[in-house]
Design an enzyme around this catalytic site. Sequence first.
Site, PDB file in Angstrom:
ATOM      1  N   LEU A  75      31.544  45.323  27.972  1.00  0.00           N
ATOM      2  CA  LEU A  75      31.059  45.526  26.841  1.00  0.00           C
ATOM      3  C   LEU A  75      31.928  44.565  25.873  1.00  0.00           C
ATOM      4  O   LEU A  75      32.997  45.203  25.696  1.00  0.00           O
ATOM      5  CB  LEU A  75      30.300  46.694  26.332  1.00  0.00           C
ATOM      6  CG  LEU A  75      29.120  47.338  27.280  1.00  0.00           C
ATOM      7  CD1 LEU A  75      28.852  48.603  26.746  1.00  0.00           C
ATOM      8  CD2 LEU A  75      28.200  46.371  27.071  1.00  0.00           C
ATOM      9  N   ASP A 104      25.837  53.633  15.879  1.00  0.00           N
ATOM     10  CA  ASP A 104      26.115  52.325  16.361  1.00  0.00           C
ATOM     11  C   ASP A 104      26.331  52.232  17.799  1.00  0.00           C
ATOM     12  O   ASP A 104      27.325  52.814  18.245  1.00  0.00           O
ATOM     13  CB  ASP A 104      27.415  51.709  15.742  1.00  0.00           C
ATOM     14  CG  ASP A 104      27.291  51.673  14.204  1.00  0.00           C
ATOM     15  OD1 ASP A 104      26.329  51.309  13.650  1.00  0.00           O
ATOM     16  OD2 ASP A 104      28.047  52.174  13.285  1.00  0.00           O
ATOM     17  N   LEU A 105      25.510  51.664  18.569  1.00  0.00           N
ATOM     18  CA  LEU A 105      25.265  51.819  20.183  1.00  0.00           C
ATOM     19  C   LEU A 105      26.700  51.488  20.612  1.00  0.00           C
ATOM     20  O   LEU A 105      27.402  50.283  20.469  1.00  0.00           O
ATOM     21  CB  LEU A 105      24.321  50.944  20.580  1.00  0.00           C
ATOM     22  CG  LEU A 105      23.957  51.031  21.832  1.00  0.00           C
ATOM     23  CD1 LEU A 105      23.844  52.449  22.685  1.00  0.00           C
ATOM     24  CD2 LEU A 105      23.056  49.939  22.427  1.00  0.00           C
ATOM     25  N   ASP A 106      27.360  51.965  21.406  1.00  0.00           N
ATOM     26  CA  ASP A 106      28.768  51.915  22.153  1.00  0.00           C
ATOM     27  C   ASP A 106      29.885  51.641  21.290  1.00  0.00           C
ATOM     28  O   ASP A 106      30.622  50.998  21.956  1.00  0.00           O
ATOM     29  CB  ASP A 106      28.487  50.843  22.995  1.00  0.00           C
ATOM     30  CG  ASP A 106      27.567  51.569  24.575  1.00  0.00           C
ATOM     31  OD1 ASP A 106      27.694  52.424  24.733  1.00  0.00           O
ATOM     32  OD2 ASP A 106      26.716  50.657  25.056  1.00  0.00           O
ATOM     33  N   GLU A 107      29.734  52.135  19.977  1.00  0.00           N
ATOM     34  CA  GLU A 107      30.809  51.758  19.078  1.00  0.00           C
ATOM     35  C   GLU A 107      31.580  52.979  18.256  1.00  0.00           C
ATOM     36  O   GLU A 107      32.011  52.580  17.428  1.00  0.00           O
ATOM     37  CB  GLU A 107      30.343  50.230  18.245  1.00  0.00           C
ATOM     38  CG  GLU A 107      29.899  49.151  18.962  1.00  0.00           C
ATOM     39  CD  GLU A 107      29.517  48.180  17.748  1.00  0.00           C
ATOM     40  OE1 GLU A 107      29.859  48.438  16.541  1.00  0.00           O
ATOM     41  OE2 GLU A 107      28.869  47.204  18.218  1.00  0.00           O
TER      42      GLU A 107
END
Length: 285
Positions: A197, A227-230
């Site tokens: 990612l 915040d998706l995957d952050e």
Amino acid sequence: MQPCAEFVLLIACEDRRGIVAAVANSIASQNCNIVESSQYGDANTGRFFMRVAISGPQEMTSESFSSAFMPVATAFQLDWQINDLRKKLRAMIMVSQGGHCLNDLLYRTSTNRLPMDVTSIVSNHLNWQRRAEHEGIAFHHLPITPETKLEQEAKLLAMVEEQQVDLIILARYMQVLSDQLCRKLDGRVINIHHSFLPGFKGAKPYHRAYERGVKMVGATAHYVTPDLDEGPIITQDVSIVDHADTVEDLIAQGQDTESRVLARAVKLHLEHRVMLNGNRTIVFK
């Protein structure tokens, strides 16, 4: 020798002179010993972070320590918490169909390499029900559809409260938690994802990475935020691949790395070695 009570004190505050001395004096005044101490001053934000491992009288409790420590905490306006290591954190593991991280976590827990009590395993599939039953761990099946998502998340939150869960581990749980749930569980959910990612999102990332000729695979463990995957990163790692490796080789190495990185992140959290610094983390090793 009398057995000792063991605690970890975490401190965050505006950086100024005298903090370390005041903390050490307060600890000594309670007939405690400093076993391990780490600190970090962030020059960019002016914030100071400290982790202190303490041994003290067997009869000491978090409440008695807190009462005696309060004058120092007030004087330096500390954000702080004291953690009693005699009490293992209670963890819920969530998983979908891939079980490599789940199995690794269960093994490390059974061998006392991860000091936690697993309260339950939750999944949107039935693949790992027998594995949970074999371990004597409660299994909860919560299938998710767009229509049932909020209802199932309400059930999940109720289980978290009922089981007094301290930590939720997303061991390749392939459902996105709602923003509302992320906020309610802020700082209590750890996720793992592969290192491709944001370059290779969606289905079959290893196949597309193979087609691009990548030379390393890796994983990132982080706290979950809206915040998706952050969310704030706890730890990362990679392994090297080359032209002779197949897609299956990449997937196998990636799963090994995911398991290793997730276990490391969980251990750091369980040992109270991770502190949030905005969108970043301070990780005391």
